[in-house]
Design an enzyme around this catalytic site. Sequence first.
Site, short mmCIF file in Angstrom:
data_model
loop_
_atom_site.label_atom_id
_atom_site.label_comp_id
_atom_site.label_asym_id
_atom_site.label_seq_id
_atom_site.Cartn_x
_atom_site.Cartn_y
_atom_site.Cartn_z
N ASN A 1 35.08 28.80 27.59
CA ASN A 1 35.30 27.76 28.62
C ASN A 1 34.05 26.93 28.86
O ASN A 1 34.13 25.72 29.08
CB ASN A 1 35.78 28.40 29.93
CG ASN A 1 37.25 28.76 29.87
OD1 ASN A 1 38.10 27.89 29.98
ND2 ASN A 1 37.54 30.03 29.65
N HIS B 1 41.26 31.81 36.23
CA HIS B 1 41.74 33.19 36.08
C HIS B 1 43.03 33.18 35.24
O HIS B 1 43.91 32.35 35.47
CB HIS B 1 42.01 33.77 37.48
CG HIS B 1 42.47 35.19 37.43
ND1 HIS B 1 41.60 36.24 37.22
CD2 HIS B 1 43.70 35.74 37.55
CE1 HIS B 1 42.28 37.37 37.22
NE2 HIS B 1 43.55 37.10 37.41
N LEU C 1 31.48 39.34 42.04
CA LEU C 1 31.95 38.64 43.24
C LEU C 1 30.81 37.79 43.78
O LEU C 1 29.64 38.18 43.71
CB LEU C 1 32.37 39.65 44.30
CG LEU C 1 33.71 40.35 44.07
CD1 LEU C 1 33.96 41.37 45.17
CD2 LEU C 1 34.85 39.33 44.03
N ILE C 2 31.15 36.62 44.30
CA ILE C 2 30.14 35.74 44.90
C ILE C 2 29.93 36.19 46.35
O ILE C 2 30.88 36.46 47.08
CB ILE C 2 30.64 34.27 44.85
CG1 ILE C 2 30.87 33.82 43.39
CG2 ILE C 2 29.67 33.34 45.56
CD1 ILE C 2 29.65 33.72 42.52
#
Length: 189
Positions: free
Chosen positions: A14, A109, A92-93
């Site tokens: 990506n 996702h 995770l942010i």
Amino acid sequence: MKNIAVFASGTGSNFIAIYEAIVNQYLEANIVLLVSDRPKSSVVKKAIKLHIPTFIFNPSDFSDKASYEIDILNILKERDVDLIVLAGYMRLIGNTLLNGYQRKIINIHPSLLPQYKGLDAIGQAMNDNAKMTGITVHYVDKGMDTGDIIAQESFVIEANESRETIEAKAHNIEHQLYPKVIKKILEDL
Ligand code: GRF
């Protein structure tokens, strides 16, 4: 011209799709930074080869998430980053980045969220004998794959289809959809 930072931990297909969308002048933006928590990942090698600046860190060198996110936030601000694009970033942010970049962090996702959140969404769809799955681009919040949905595209899973071909379909859609969504978001920023 808007500046984006891509966060990634893995292959980086990506990341390359976004890079090519810029080179082909579809997307008017600069990738000013690739952030990775995996020093040995392919995406890091790809960024170095393309001379895209990197911020590579080893989470175990830091006492907690806030301490490495403060370093990341400083460099994002230094480089005038407008939008954070997660592309296979396996963490995770935390609040530091969420507060610094409110509604300016997006993720892609491989499922039609809220279905199949978390790890191996394609495997989850296969185990479920799903006849259809898809791709979701969403804003990032503190949960795992729980933020507001921006765009979705579905595709069919054939009976007895191999993981390989399902993944290829997913990637094909991702590589079109992500640049398209980024373009729209940057226009509205
Ligand atoms: C993609 O399938 C994306 O949906 C998920 O992680 C994968 C990253 O793939 N979040 P790549 O590293 O961009 O090839």
